[in-house]
Design a protein around this motif. Structure first.
Motif, PDB file in Angstrom:
ATOM      1  N   UNK A  93       0.895  -1.265   0.012  1.00 39.17           N
ATOM      2  CA  UNK A  93       0.221  -0.034  -0.031  1.00 39.17           C
ATOM      3  C   UNK A  93       1.103   1.103   0.061  1.00 39.17           C
ATOM      4  N   UNK A  94       2.263   1.006  -0.125  1.00 41.97           N
ATOM      5  CA  UNK A  94       2.980   2.476  -0.131  1.00 41.97           C
ATOM      6  C   UNK A  94       3.467   2.412   1.357  1.00 41.97           C
ATOM      7  N   UNK A  95       4.790   2.836   1.185  1.00 47.55           N
ATOM      8  CA  UNK A  95       5.765   2.701   2.656  1.00 47.55           C
ATOM      9  C   UNK A  95       5.727   3.918   3.274  1.00 47.55           C
ATOM     10  N   UNK A  96       5.495   4.265   4.530  1.00 48.32           N
ATOM     11  CA  UNK A  96       5.350   5.352   5.205  1.00 48.32           C
ATOM     12  C   UNK A  96       6.314   5.274   6.287  1.00 48.32           C
ATOM     13  N   UNK A  97       7.517   4.648   5.876  1.00 41.72           N
ATOM     14  CA  UNK A  97       8.797   4.276   6.910  1.00 41.72           C
ATOM     15  C   UNK A  97       9.240   5.526   7.253  1.00 41.72           C
ATOM     16  N   UNK A  98       9.713   5.370   8.611  1.00 34.13           N
ATOM     17  CA  UNK A  98      10.404   6.703   9.714  1.00 34.13           C
ATOM     18  C   UNK A  98      11.576   6.319   9.256  1.00 34.13           C
ATOM     19  N   UNK A  99      12.494   7.116   9.962  1.00 33.69           N
ATOM     20  CA  UNK A  99      14.121   7.010   9.815  1.00 33.69           C
ATOM     21  C   UNK A  99      14.720   5.972  10.636  1.00 33.69           C
ATOM     22  N   UNK A 100      13.996   5.231  11.361  1.00 27.55           N
ATOM     23  CA  UNK A 100      14.304   4.219  12.330  1.00 27.55           C
ATOM     24  C   UNK A 100      14.644   3.002  11.655  1.00 27.55           C
ATOM     25  N   UNK A 101      13.817   2.487  10.378  1.00 26.44           N
ATOM     26  CA  UNK A 101      14.059   1.609   9.860  1.00 26.44           C
ATOM     27  C   UNK A 101      15.169   1.353   8.621  1.00 26.44           C
ATOM     28  N   UNK A 102      15.959   0.408   8.677  1.00 26.54           N
ATOM     29  CA  UNK A 102      16.861   0.633   7.683  1.00 26.54           C
ATOM     30  C   UNK A 102      16.539  -0.261   6.410  1.00 26.54           C
ATOM     31  N   UNK A 103      15.882  -1.043   6.409  1.00 22.60           N
ATOM     32  CA  UNK A 103      15.324  -2.044   5.454  1.00 22.60           C
ATOM     33  C   UNK A 103      14.388  -2.914   5.794  1.00 22.60           C
ATOM     34  N   UNK A 104      13.623  -3.635   4.935  1.00 23.99           N
ATOM     35  CA  UNK A 104      12.829  -4.711   5.183  1.00 23.99           C
ATOM     36  C   UNK A 104      12.942  -5.810   4.029  1.00 23.99           C
ATOM     37  N   UNK A 105      12.805  -7.031   4.291  1.00 20.93           N
ATOM     38  CA  UNK A 105      13.120  -8.322   3.593  1.00 20.93           C
ATOM     39  C   UNK A 105      12.348  -9.248   3.767  1.00 20.93           C
ATOM     40  N   UNK A 106      12.134 -10.084   2.803  1.00 14.39           N
ATOM     41  CA  UNK A 106      11.523 -11.519   2.901  1.00 14.39           C
ATOM     42  C   UNK A 106      12.507 -12.457   3.363  1.00 14.39           C
ATOM     43  N   UNK A 107      12.120 -13.280   4.257  1.00 16.11           N
ATOM     44  CA  UNK A 107      12.973 -14.567   4.656  1.00 16.11           C
ATOM     45  C   UNK A 107      12.240 -15.807   4.677  1.00 16.11           C
ATOM     46  N   UNK A 108      12.628 -16.897   4.207  1.00  9.24           N
ATOM     47  CA  UNK A 108      12.008 -18.100   4.296  1.00  9.24           C
ATOM     48  C   UNK A 108      12.344 -18.581   5.877  1.00  9.24           C
ATOM     49  N   UNK A 109      11.189 -19.189   6.484  1.00  5.80           N
ATOM     50  CA  UNK A 109      11.328 -19.401   7.905  1.00  5.80           C
ATOM     51  C   UNK A 109      12.319 -20.231   8.282  1.00  5.80           C
ATOM     52  N   UNK A 110      12.846 -21.059   7.409  1.00  4.42           N
ATOM     53  CA  UNK A 110      14.248 -21.944   7.982  1.00  4.42           C
ATOM     54  C   UNK A 110      15.189 -21.246   7.843  1.00  4.42           C
ATOM     55  N   UNK A 111      15.640 -20.064   7.182  1.00  8.98           N
ATOM     56  CA  UNK A 111      16.609 -19.287   7.203  1.00  8.98           C
ATOM     57  C   UNK A 111      16.500 -18.489   8.649  1.00  8.98           C
ATOM     58  N   UNK A 112      15.428 -17.807   8.778  1.00 12.39           N
ATOM     59  CA  UNK A 112      15.069 -17.112  10.001  1.00 12.39           C
ATOM     60  C   UNK A 112      15.388 -18.004  11.429  1.00 12.39           C
ATOM     61  N   UNK A 113      14.967 -19.288  11.385  1.00 16.21           N
ATOM     62  CA  UNK A 113      15.400 -20.145  12.559  1.00 16.21           C
ATOM     63  C   UNK A 113      16.856 -20.393  12.433  1.00 16.21           C
ATOM     64  N   UNK A 114      17.604 -20.444  11.400  1.00 15.35           N
ATOM     65  CA  UNK A 114      19.147 -20.545  11.353  1.00 15.35           C
ATOM     66  C   UNK A 114      19.759 -19.203  11.945  1.00 15.35           C
ATOM     67  N   UNK A 115      19.067 -18.113  11.545  1.00 15.78           N
ATOM     68  CA  UNK A 115      19.553 -16.889  11.798  1.00 15.78           C
ATOM     69  C   UNK A 115      19.454 -16.799  13.456  1.00 15.78           C
ATOM     70  N   UNK A 116      18.372 -17.167  14.007  1.00 18.56           N
ATOM     71  CA  UNK A 116      18.123 -17.390  15.518  1.00 18.56           C
ATOM     72  C   UNK A 116      19.156 -18.106  16.212  1.00 18.56           C
ATOM     73  N   UNK A 117      19.479 -19.328  15.766  1.00 18.08           N
ATOM     74  CA  UNK A 117      20.642 -20.341  16.223  1.00 18.08           C
ATOM     75  C   UNK A 117      21.877 -19.713  16.102  1.00 18.08           C
ATOM     76  N   UNK A 118      22.080 -19.017  15.083  1.00 14.79           N
ATOM     77  CA  UNK A 118      23.273 -18.476  14.859  1.00 14.79           C
ATOM     78  C   UNK A 118      23.811 -17.112  15.608  1.00 14.79           C
ATOM     79  N   UNK A 119      22.671 -16.584  16.326  1.00 15.52           N
ATOM     80  CA  UNK A 119      22.590 -15.505  17.189  1.00 15.52           C
ATOM     81  C   UNK A 119      22.882 -14.070  16.073  1.00 15.52           C
ATOM     82  N   UNK A 120      21.969 -14.319  15.085  1.00 16.10           N
ATOM     83  CA  UNK A 120      22.106 -13.051  14.254  1.00 16.10           C
ATOM     84  C   UNK A 120      20.592 -12.403  14.268  1.00 16.10           C
ATOM     85  N   UNK A 121      19.625 -13.142  14.847  1.00 20.99           N
ATOM     86  CA  UNK A 121      18.490 -12.484  15.458  1.00 20.99           C
ATOM     87  C   UNK A 121      18.380 -12.601  16.859  1.00 20.99           C
ATOM     88  N   UNK A 122      18.617 -11.634  17.643  1.00 23.18           N
ATOM     89  CA  UNK A 122      18.561 -11.721  19.218  1.00 23.18           C
ATOM     90  C   UNK A 122      17.557 -10.800  19.556  1.00 23.18           C
TER      91      UNK A 122
END
Length: 141
Positions: A93-122
């Motif tokens: 619908x169009x982004x109204x992003x503020x200055x706090x967000x650097x980017x947004x991206x779609x991730x497969x859930x298995x990649x998100x799980x690996x990011x959590x396990x690797x400490x990349x999502x904290x």
């Protein structure tokens, strides 16, 4: 410490993909991958807040919303309570992003799980939300 409450949303692009935002967090002096979330405005309910945050931080709206419970973030020193939602049937619908967000991206859930396990999502709310989504998917599948 008193907190007005917050809402967080897991934007489900598909059954196995999620949309995350990366933003700089001043208290920890780093950028974090997170689910969209934000503080309730005066008089605003959790669902309205979740819809607003999804739009502001990602430029998407959702047609399918499911409340997934609430949790206290740090009850040892704050009464902050976050209500969690799952959002599906996303549409741009169009982004109204503020200055706090650097980017947004779609991730497969298995990649998100690996990011959590690797400490990349904290971020705790994101880890909890992904775990809750995976548990829900396992129970319904």
């Amino acid at each position: 410490m008193h907190h007005p409450g917050a809402a967080a949303v897991v934007p489900l692009v598909s059954d196995d993909e999620v949309l995350l935002v990366r933003q700089y967090r001043h208290p920890v002096r780093t950028e974090l991958w997170e689910i969209p979330a934000g503080k309730l405005e005066p008089g605003e309910g959790p669902l309205a807040c979740a819809r607003r945050e999804l739009r502001e931080e990602t430029g998407f709206a959702a047609d399918d919303w499911t409340e997934a419970g609430a949790f206290f973030t740090s009850p040892g020193f704050s009464d902050e309570r976050i209500t969690l939602f799952f959002a599906a049937a996303l549409r741009p619908i169009g982004q109204t992003i503020g200055d706090e967000i650097v980017e947004h991206r779609t991730f497969p859930l298995d990649v998100v799980e690996r990011m959590i396990d690797a400490g990349k999502i904290t971020d705790a709310k994101t880890i909890l939300a992904i775990a809750r989504h995976l548990a829900r998917a396992r129970c319904s599948g």
